[in-house]
Enzyme design. Structure first.
Site, short mmCIF file in Angstrom:
data_model
loop_
_atom_site.label_atom_id
_atom_site.label_comp_id
_atom_site.label_asym_id
_atom_site.label_seq_id
_atom_site.Cartn_x
_atom_site.Cartn_y
_atom_site.Cartn_z
N GLU A 127 0.91 -1.33 -0.30
CA GLU A 127 0.39 -0.06 -0.33
C GLU A 127 0.73 1.64 -0.04
OE1 GLU A 127 -3.05 0.34 2.94
OE2 GLU A 127 -3.18 -1.94 3.09
N GLU A 162 -14.10 5.29 -0.32
CA GLU A 162 -14.97 4.43 0.52
C GLU A 162 -14.87 4.88 0.89
OE1 GLU A 162 -12.54 -0.05 1.08
OE2 GLU A 162 -10.99 1.26 0.47
N LYS A 167 -15.24 2.88 4.82
CA LYS A 167 -13.90 2.77 5.88
C LYS A 167 -14.54 3.41 7.85
CE LYS A 167 -10.30 2.38 4.43
NZ LYS A 167 -8.72 2.52 4.22
N GLU A 180 -9.29 8.90 5.67
CA GLU A 180 -9.33 7.23 4.58
C GLU A 180 -10.67 6.67 4.47
OE1 GLU A 180 -8.42 4.80 6.07
OE2 GLU A 180 -5.97 6.05 6.66
#
Length: 504
Positions: A270, A320, A323, A331
């Site tokens: 990541e 997203e 999250k 995030e």
């Protein structure tokens, strides 16, 4: 004999053709993380087309999502399948549990769907200090059992195991990479894991986030987070480090080298930059960072300790909105693309190619829920209404320094109301929930639609119509799942209270 030479020549050309095709992608080794924690996820078939059209030949999944795996079948995309941390205990308990997991989530998709699964990632950053040793005793046994299950399934050579770890598992007391070693509290465990991976041909996967270095320390030299040189380099003997990625990566290489695993293969699982939810999480910085990263990948640039570049999985593909935001409001905004596959910012992919948006996305009707023009910002039910909306929907773009952080009180409330309305799929009555303070409009209220003021990047979204996509990835995802983010709600309410207090 001449006939043999002709066939040999054709065979050579065919092999050369295969090599060119296999290596002629925009950037060999360019992977991306596909997260699915969204209230309105893109259909998997659309995501796979998005991956292929943008040259991502490797993808990392955080769990064995059946819809995603089926869509990846025979796509030509290599897959890393993740096992969530909350499954480690059961997989560590018995080999049988691991065998069942491998059969259901690896063997089945390889044999029935033609999914090119290359790795199984056991856990995800299980040794984070924030987890307080929760997964210390289960990670290695789970790793051992999954490996045994892969061998029993006849996949020991084809599918390799790995453990994605956070960069906080190693450190340097000297402040330079050559001082790198593993954290003393988990040193012995890390050595057992690294040895087990090495014995079974598996790589170590590391997640590196230069953005978090900047987020955690306001005095962190900002240019050191990027790839274009630094006014504050780190000098380690004869080596000068101009960016945190190389310094961080080589700290791990030194740690492995000191403990007898200098040739251990490493994957960067990541790495990326968010576009919202913090003052440093913005379009400009995200473009700068990810363009620099793509340039490194396409040019085959490694690090001073490892000139051969590792496989890199960018984080992430799409935003997203479900999250956890415990680490921060950013995030939910790591995507190179927006939640619907729209382009946030352009990137040069090389060979005169740039990003391509998702195609075939269907949306809800073009209508928004906003604060009624006649409604009074002094209405005592307004704070509770905003609180309610932001408890069920994603309001992270309203935070300080974020894309919608400069809105006035009315627009602030409108944003919250609309996010709730969209998250509830524009259901009848969902805009009437706010004590007669709201109304439906067909005119886009986004400041970005009119270019008004400092919040011109602020968008009032319309969600994906998941009901019109028959191949939805996760039919069980409930738009009514309560998304709690009290820190943001507190900020929004404080904004409103501050406005009230400023009135004469």
């Amino acid at each position: 004999m001449e006939h043999f030479h002709v066939h040999r020549h054709i065979f050579f050309l065919w092999i050369l053709f295969i090599i060119v095709v296999e290596n002629g992608s925009i950037a060999e080794g360019m992977g991306v993380n596909w997260g699915t924690q969204a209230s309105h996820p893109l259909p998997p078939d659309i995501v796979v087309k998005l991956l292929k059209e943008n040259g991502f030949n490797k993808v990392k999944l955080f769990e064995a999502d059946p819809g995603a795996l089926k869509a990846l079948g025979r796509s030509g995309i290599q897959v890393m399948v993740g096992i969530p941390n909350d499954m480690l205990a059961s997989l560590a308990s018995t080999v049988r549990a691991a065998e069942e997991w491998v059969q259901q989530n690896v063997s089945s998709f390889i044999s029935k769907n033609g999914v090119d699964i290359r790795y199984v990632a056991v856990g995800n950053e299980p040794f984070l200090k924030a987890y307080k040793d929760t997964f210390i005793k289960t990670t290695l046994p789970a790793l051992e059992n999954v490996q045994a299950a892969l061998i029993k399934a006849g996949l020991g050579r084809q599918v390799k195991i790995t453990v994605p770890i956070n960069a906080d598992v190693y450190q340097t007391d000297s402040g330079v990479p050559s001082g790198g070693n593993f954290r003393s509290d988990i040193h012995d465990l890390m050595m057992k894991i690294v040895k087990f991976l090495s014995d079974n041909g598996g790589p170590l996967t590391i997640n590196i986030y230069p953005f978090l270095s900047l987020y955690a320390d306001p005095h962190f030299p900002i240019d050191f987070a990027f790839f274009s040189g630094s006014s504050s380099p780190v000098v380690d003997g004869s080596i000068t480090y101009n960016n945190v990625f190389e310094a961080n990566y080589d700290t791990l290489v030194w740690a492995l080298e000191k403990n007898g695993f200098g040739s251990m293969p490493i994957i960067v699982g990541e790495i990326g930059w968010p576009t919202d939810g913090d003052a440093n999480a913005n379009i400009e910085y995200a473009r700068k960072f990810n363009q620099g990263l793509l340039d490194r990948i396409s040019r085959g640039i490694g690090t001073p300790k490892r000139p051969t570049p590792p496989d890199i999985y960018i984080f992430g593909l799409v935003d997203e909105d479900a999250k956890s935001i415990e680490p921060g409001n950013f995030e939910r905004h790591w995507g190179v693309f927006a939640f619907d596959g729209a382009i946030k910012y352009q990137l040069d992919l090389g060979n005169n190619r740039s990003l391509t948006p998702a195609k075939g996305v269907r949306y809800l009707a073009r209508k928004w829920c906003i604060m009624a023009p006649e409604a009074n910002v002094m209405d005592p039910s307004l704070p509770e209404s905003i609180n309610y909306a932001c408890s069920y929907a994603d309001c992270t773009s309203l935070g300080y320094g974020s894309s919608c952080g400069g809105l006035d009180v009315k627009s602030n409330a409108s944003y919250a109301f609309n996010m709730y309305y969209q998250t509830m799929n524009q259901q009848k009555g969902s805009c009437e929930r706010f004590h007669n303070l709201s109304v439906i409009t067909t005119i886009d209220p986004s400041p970005s639609s009119s270019g008004r003021g400092s919040s011109s990047t602020c968008r009032f979204e319309i969600m994906i119509d998941v009901g019109r996509h028959q191949s939805r990835a996760n039919p069980g995802t409930s738009a009514a799942t309560k998304i709690k983010h009290f820190s943001l709600v507190f900020f929004v309410l404080a904004f409103v209270v501050d406005y009230y207090m400023s009135l004469p």
